[in-house]
Write a protein that holds these residues in place. Structure first.
Motif, mmCIF file in Angstrom:
data_model
loop_
_atom_site.group_PDB
_atom_site.id
_atom_site.type_symbol
_atom_site.label_atom_id
_atom_site.label_comp_id
_atom_site.label_asym_id
_atom_site.label_seq_id
_atom_site.Cartn_x
_atom_site.Cartn_y
_atom_site.Cartn_z
ATOM 1 N N ALA A 22 0.852 -1.194 0.000
ATOM 2 C CA ALA A 22 0.000 0.000 0.000
ATOM 3 C C ALA A 22 0.885 1.241 0.000
ATOM 4 C CB ALA A 22 -0.903 -0.007 1.229
ATOM 5 N N TRP A 23 0.594 2.128 -0.937
ATOM 6 C CA TRP A 23 1.310 3.403 -1.021
ATOM 7 C C TRP A 23 0.291 4.527 -0.947
ATOM 8 C CZ3 TRP A 23 6.489 3.467 -0.832
ATOM 9 C CH2 TRP A 23 7.169 2.279 -1.145
ATOM 10 N N PRO A 24 0.616 5.625 -0.284
ATOM 11 C CA PRO A 24 -0.363 6.704 -0.147
ATOM 12 C C PRO A 24 -0.579 7.445 -1.452
ATOM 13 C CG PRO A 24 1.737 7.346 0.821
ATOM 14 C CD PRO A 24 1.868 5.897 0.453
ATOM 15 N N ASP A 25 -1.854 7.719 -1.739
ATOM 16 C CA ASP A 25 -2.164 8.655 -2.810
ATOM 17 C C ASP A 25 -2.288 10.037 -2.188
ATOM 18 O OD1 ASP A 25 -4.589 8.604 -1.484
ATOM 19 O OD2 ASP A 25 -5.625 7.465 -3.049
ATOM 20 N N ARG A 26 -2.909 10.953 -2.868
ATOM 21 C CA ARG A 26 -2.993 12.316 -2.349
ATOM 22 C C ARG A 26 -3.717 12.367 -1.000
ATOM 23 N NH1 ARG A 26 -2.345 17.404 -4.283
ATOM 24 N NH2 ARG A 26 -3.622 19.050 -3.368
ATOM 25 N N ASP A 27 -4.780 11.562 -0.859
ATOM 26 C CA ASP A 27 -5.579 11.608 0.358
ATOM 27 C C ASP A 27 -5.181 10.546 1.380
ATOM 28 O OD1 ASP A 27 -7.167 13.744 -0.559
ATOM 29 O OD2 ASP A 27 -8.341 12.349 -1.771
ATOM 30 N N TRP A 28 -4.466 9.522 0.977
ATOM 31 C CA TRP A 28 -3.947 8.457 1.817
ATOM 32 C C TRP A 28 -5.078 7.538 2.292
ATOM 33 C CZ3 TRP A 28 1.191 9.377 4.571
ATOM 34 C CH2 TRP A 28 1.766 8.150 4.950
ATOM 35 N N ALA A 29 -4.975 6.264 1.909
ATOM 36 C CA ALA A 29 -5.972 5.267 2.304
ATOM 37 C C ALA A 29 -5.939 5.047 3.809
ATOM 38 C CB ALA A 29 -5.707 3.947 1.571
ATOM 39 N N GLY A 69 1.610 0.825 5.343
ATOM 40 C CA GLY A 69 1.346 1.890 4.382
ATOM 41 C C GLY A 69 -0.026 2.512 4.468
ATOM 42 N N GLN A 70 -0.855 2.125 5.454
ATOM 43 C CA GLN A 70 -2.196 2.684 5.607
ATOM 44 C C GLN A 70 -2.327 3.365 6.968
ATOM 45 O OE1 GLN A 70 -4.562 -0.971 4.833
ATOM 46 N NE2 GLN A 70 -5.358 0.120 3.047
ATOM 47 N N ILE A 71 -3.090 4.430 7.013
ATOM 48 C CA ILE A 71 -3.348 5.116 8.269
ATOM 49 C C ILE A 71 -4.334 4.276 9.079
ATOM 50 C CG2 ILE A 71 -4.390 7.153 9.338
ATOM 51 C CD1 ILE A 71 -3.376 8.775 6.938
ATOM 52 N N ILE A 72 -3.905 3.869 10.277
ATOM 53 C CA ILE A 72 -4.795 3.084 11.128
ATOM 54 C C ILE A 72 -5.263 3.865 12.354
ATOM 55 C CG2 ILE A 72 -3.842 0.884 10.355
ATOM 56 C CD1 ILE A 72 -2.296 0.750 13.027
ATOM 57 N N TYR A 73 -4.598 5.004 12.633
ATOM 58 C CA TYR A 73 -5.021 5.830 13.765
ATOM 59 C C TYR A 73 -4.587 7.260 13.487
ATOM 60 C CZ TYR A 73 -5.417 7.838 18.421
ATOM 61 O OH TYR A 73 -5.755 8.649 19.481
ATOM 62 N N GLU A 74 -5.450 8.216 13.813
ATOM 63 C CA GLU A 74 -5.145 9.627 13.586
ATOM 64 C C GLU A 74 -5.978 10.458 14.550
ATOM 65 O OE1 GLU A 74 -4.491 12.456 9.667
ATOM 66 O OE2 GLU A 74 -6.120 10.977 9.639
ATOM 67 N N ARG A 245 0.669 13.935 8.252
ATOM 68 C CA ARG A 245 0.594 12.947 7.163
ATOM 69 C C ARG A 245 1.787 13.058 6.233
ATOM 70 N NH1 ARG A 245 -5.584 12.185 4.941
ATOM 71 N NH2 ARG A 245 -6.559 11.638 6.934
ATOM 72 N N ASP A 246 2.203 14.271 5.921
ATOM 73 C CA ASP A 246 3.342 14.421 5.019
ATOM 74 C C ASP A 246 4.637 13.957 5.674
ATOM 75 O OD1 ASP A 246 1.872 15.228 2.873
ATOM 76 O OD2 ASP A 246 2.348 17.360 3.038
ATOM 77 N N LEU A 247 4.794 14.234 6.962
ATOM 78 C CA LEU A 247 5.972 13.710 7.645
ATOM 79 C C LEU A 247 5.933 12.184 7.672
ATOM 80 C CD1 LEU A 247 8.585 14.328 9.139
ATOM 81 C CD2 LEU A 247 7.256 14.488 11.260
#
Length: 365
Positions: A22-29, A69-74, A245-247
């Motif tokens: 998994a690689w992030p796109d602009r919005d990130w999965a 490669g995916q956001i699981i917590y934010e 997210r960018d960091l």
């Protein structure tokens, strides 16, 4: 089997592996982890009720956890949001090391090159090499004190008073106290010398868009702001800003060995150098060990590793007042933590322990 056929198979295998991850796109999965008692315990530590008048206790502005490669917590604390370009403070040093890694891959310099080849004021210190600066081992007599000894602080003078117009030049004017490469002394000045050297490595015409062109744009980072001093040199020690997210994209790049999708953006040799402990590193109990402008969870001498709750291969970019980018390769985790901690309440090991309890899964210590 023909060599050409073997090369094609290897290339296809590499491309498949890059595609399968998994690689992030602009919005990130996103794949949010379920709410558990461990997640609540993590939040209780990172986002406690606090008295903002006294500024005592842990204050987390942003906490982001990326796995596979995916956001699981934010989670963010107002007024910080997912679109806030937050101060990174000394994480800027590791960002500059990452930019330099691209330049290294382009053949712009070698680690044993004298810094004076790229920044003339360092002619006063002709034996200092690029790798010495990357290890914070220039041998320059630098005092990295902030609030506790401002009148004696080299870094305060560099950032705010007599050195602020030409930070690298100010650092180069510092006298030596040891032979280069022999003594570790953490120095924001060393990091700003690297930034000044980069200008001549890539050429003045390309310098000011170089981090964006070779690193930020390929990673999809569009929030980055990097201040310069009056001389036009990026303040690599302190003044880069970007969203959590960018960091996290930089962390993912490092977690995957310098590869981004099907491109080896950083040479493996560079990443290996970043993550190799400096042979003369010193650290107080609980403090991470210096690599090449990154921090490592390996012990110095007989002491236990700095963050015993985390695996030995954990590494990080760290900044003043609790900024942190943690990478845990074995767990395929990247953690971004922004904060504003004015005391010693926040502890890296405690956050990492709770992150691993909540999200570590197999392979956690």
């Amino acid at each position: 089997m023909p060599a050409r056929f073997i090369a094609v198979v290897i290339a296809l295998s590499f491309s498949f592996n890059a595609w399968a991850q998994a690689w992030p796109d602009r919005d990130w999965a996103q794949a949010p982890a379920p709410r558990t008692a461990a997640v609540e315990a993590l939040e209780g530590y990172a986002f406690p009720a606090r008295n903002d008048v006294t500024r005592q206790g842990v204050r987390t502005d942003a906490l982001l956890v990326i796995k596979d490669g995916q956001i699981i917590y934010e989670h963010y604390a107002a007024p910080i949001t997912a679109t806030t370009a937050h101060s990174t403070w000394s994480i800027s040093k590791s960002l500059m090391a990452t930019v330099l890694g691209v330049a290294y891959g382009e053949g712009r310099f070698q680690l044993d090159d004298p810094v004076a080849h790229y920044f003339q004021p360092m002619n006063h210190h002709p034996e200092v090499r690029v790798q010495d600066l990357l290890h914070w081992a220039s041998g320059l007599d630098w005092q990295e004190d902030y609030e506790y000894a401002p009148l004696n602080s080299s870094v305060v003078a560099m950032l705010y008073t007599r050195g602020r117009n030409d930070m690298a030049g100010f650092t180069a004017s510092t006298r030596s106290f040891a032979a280069p490469g022999q003594v570790f002394r953490y120095s924001s000045g060393d990091s700003n010398l690297l930034s000044a050297a980069l200008e001549n490595m890539v050429g003045p015409h390309d310098y000011h868009d170089y981090p964006w062109r070779v690193l930020f744009a390929p990673l999809g980072i569009d929030s980055a702001v990097w201040e310069t001093d009056t001389s036009g040199v990026f303040v690599a020690s302190s003044y880069a800003y970007m969203t959590a997210r960018d960091l996290g994209r930089v962390g993912l790049l490092m977690q995957r060995g310098g590869r981004w999708q099907d491109r080896q953006l950083l040479p493996k040799a560079w990443v290996d150098f970043n993550l190799r402990p400096f042979e003369h590193a010193v650290a107080a109990p609980g403090e991470a060990t210096a690599g090449g402008q990154w921090w490592l969870n390996v012990p110095v001498g007989p002491a236990p590793r700095p963050w015993p709750a985390a695996p030995a291969d954990t590494f990080a970019a760290l900044g003043h007042w609790g900024q942190a980018l943690y990478v845990l390769p074995g767990q395929k985790l990247v953690v971004v933590r922004y904060g504003d901690d004015r005391d010693a309440s926040y502890q890296h090991n405690e956050l990492l322990k709770r992150v691993l309890a909540a999200f570590g899964g197999e392979g956690a210590p």
